[in-house]
Design a protein around this motif. Structure first.
Motif, PDB file in Angstrom:
ATOM      1  N   LYS A 347       0.770  -1.099   0.063  1.00 51.43           N
ATOM      2  CA  LYS A 347       0.048  -0.060   0.009  1.00 51.43           C
ATOM      3  C   LYS A 347       0.647   1.160   0.050  1.00 51.43           C
ATOM      4  N   VAL A 351       0.979   4.047  -2.860  1.00 49.80           N
ATOM      5  CA  VAL A 351       0.981   5.519  -2.947  1.00 49.80           C
ATOM      6  C   VAL A 351       2.360   6.187  -3.559  1.00 49.80           C
ATOM      7  N   ARG A 390      -0.227  11.511   2.565  1.00 54.35           N
ATOM      8  CA  ARG A 390      -1.135  10.846   1.804  1.00 54.35           C
ATOM      9  C   ARG A 390      -1.173   9.573   1.902  1.00 54.35           C
ATOM     10  N   ARG A 394      -5.257   7.515   3.382  1.00 55.36           N
ATOM     11  CA  ARG A 394      -5.693   6.021   2.867  1.00 55.36           C
ATOM     12  C   ARG A 394      -5.793   5.274   3.867  1.00 55.36           C
ATOM     13  N   ASP A 395      -5.142   5.438   5.199  1.00 57.11           N
ATOM     14  CA  ASP A 395      -5.198   4.353   6.305  1.00 57.11           C
ATOM     15  C   ASP A 395      -5.552   5.333   7.493  1.00 57.11           C
TER      16      ASP A 395
END
Length: 456
Positions: A347, A351, A390, A394-395
């Motif tokens: 992940k 990114v 960023r 996303r998390d």
């Protein structure tokens, strides 16, 4: 002439009469004996008797008769040795083993196999190969040592099938036999190394340090010897790697180090002992000076204690890093989070690719006790400083995002640590011309002047 035992005979022809003089060696003395001139037809092999020859010496001799006198003819040098019936073969054995100069030596009677070997110029040629069970066992043990394989590898079905396909004649050994072979190799190498140290004409520098295992927190002491060989190459060999039960006091460490030096018989050849800069090592070296012969040391042992430059730099840098400990902790927590599982790594890299950030260097967690690993962690994390915000979007579970001030501190501290990192690599490198350089302690006392020091 009466003679007993096996006698060496050499024939010399004299032209003044038709006789032949035999030079017979009896009990170390030469005697002459006249006999009739021998013709070629007079020498004939002995007729086969009923009794079978059982001694292996007859593989190298054959029986011949000269004027009805039985001789043993060497198949290699063709010398005749008297061997009348009823006498032993001890003399024949002595001739074959010591006197015969033409006998083949070192012959290997095992069957040779054909194999293809590469030439230096890149071509191929057919050569012979002889299988040896002992040599293959030795190579198997050395393979396990080199690659740190488990002893149980010899019991794995796949490994056994693979070995049998390579050489069906090899009898696979058990793990206990493999263990014994490894100990045998260790003992052989230990004897060779001790002999090498005994022949050394130069001084030996010693480095020692304590190691602590991460799983069970046990302490081990490593003792390494460094010396220059006859080819002027720096050699480094581990003398001992031994478990040290707690507590690790100066007396315990001194006993282990002194015993290691005396076992190798280099206690009179030691030039310096380099250790970390701590009070326990200081006390250990003071006790060691009382046990070793200082008269054989350089300057009566005044330069025996050397402090490791890399460790001194480590202490300096660790004190400096304390000023930005909060910054380092937040960056370290971020690295821990994004390297905790393969899914998070994928992940994070996804990114990074969206932001056109190269993923050539992977995030790596540092070791808190090694500042150089902290430097490498910060240096890599700085390249991903735009990726972390960023990735947080996303998390939602990621909560240790470094602030802008943390990145400014990280960039500033990395620019300072680069110099210390390069110097540490020079001190620790084995191929550098500065390798083995230690900080030399002050050898002059305050009340001593330079002239008195030189006289000492």
């Amino acid at each position: 002439m009466a003679s007993q035992g096996v006698e060496s005979v050499q024939s010399i022809n004299h032209r003044d009469d038709n006789t032949e003089v035999e030079m017979i060696e009896i009990d170390g003395e030469n005697h002459e004996e006249e006999c009739a001139t021998l013709e070629t037809d007079d020498i004939r092999p002995q007729e086969s008797g009923k009794r079978k020859q059982t001694s292996k010496v007859w593989e190298h001799f054959k029986k011949v008769k000269v004027d009805d006198i039985q001789y043993a003819e060497c198949k290699y040098c063709k010398i005749h040795l008297k061997a009348p019936p009823g006498f032993g073969t001890t003399g024949l054995f002595k001739h074959y083993q010591k006197a015969c100069k033409k006998r083949p030596r070192g012959l290997d009677i095992r069957q040779s196999l054909i194999k293809t070997s590469k030439k230096v110029n890149g071509g191929e040629e057919l050569t012979t190969h002889i299988f040896s069970q002992e040599y293959t066992r030795s190579e198997l043990a050395r393979m396990v040592i080199l690659h740190d394989y488990p002893l149980s590898i010899v019991e794995h079905v796949g490994f056994r099938r693979y070995s049998a396909s390579l050489q069906p004649s090899f009898t696979m050994i058990s793990r206990n036999t493999l263990k014994n072979d490894i100990f045998s190799i260790y003992n052989d190498e230990k004897v060779k190394f001790y002999k090498l140290l005994e022949k050394l004409k130069c001084r030996v520098a010693i480095t020692t340090d304590m190691w602590t295992t991460s799983n069970n927190k046990k302490g081990f002491m490593a003792i390494t010897a460094h010396f220059i060989d006859d080819s002027w190459r720096l050699q480094s060999c581990i003398l001992r790697f031994v478990y040290v039960p707690a507590p690790h006091t100066a007396d315990v460490l001194c006993d282990l180090l002194a015993n290691a030096l005396m076992d190798c018989n280099i206690d009179r050849k030691v030039s310096t002992i380099t250790v970390d800069n701590c009070t326990t090592n200081d006390a250990m070296l003071r006790r060691l000076l009382d046990r070793l012969p200082t008269k054989d040391m350089l300057l009566d042992g005044k330069v025996l204690h050397m402090r490791c430059c890399a460790h001194i730099l480590n202490l300096i840098v660790k004190d400096g890093l304390e000023t930005i400990s909060s910054t380092i902790e937040r960056i370290r927590d971020s690295v821990v989070y994004w390297t905790a599982s393969p899914a998070r790594v994928e992940k994070f890299e996804k990114v990074a690719r969206q932001l056109n950030v190269s993923c050539g260097k992977k995030l790596s967690l540092d070791c808190k006790t090694r500042w150089n690993s902290t430097y490498l962690m910060l240096q890599t994390a700085i390249t991903y400083k735009d990726v972390f915000p960023r990735a947080k979007a996303r998390d939602i579970h990621y909560r240790s995002l470094p602030i802008d001030e943390d990145w400014e501190n990280a960039v500033e501290i990395c620019s300072k640590l680069k110099l210390f990192y390069n110097v540490t690599e020079i001190f620790s490198g084995t191929c550098s011309k500065f390798s083995g350089l230690e900080a030399c302690p002050t050898m002059l006392d305050e009340e001593e002047d330079e002239e008195s020091f030189v006289e000492t």
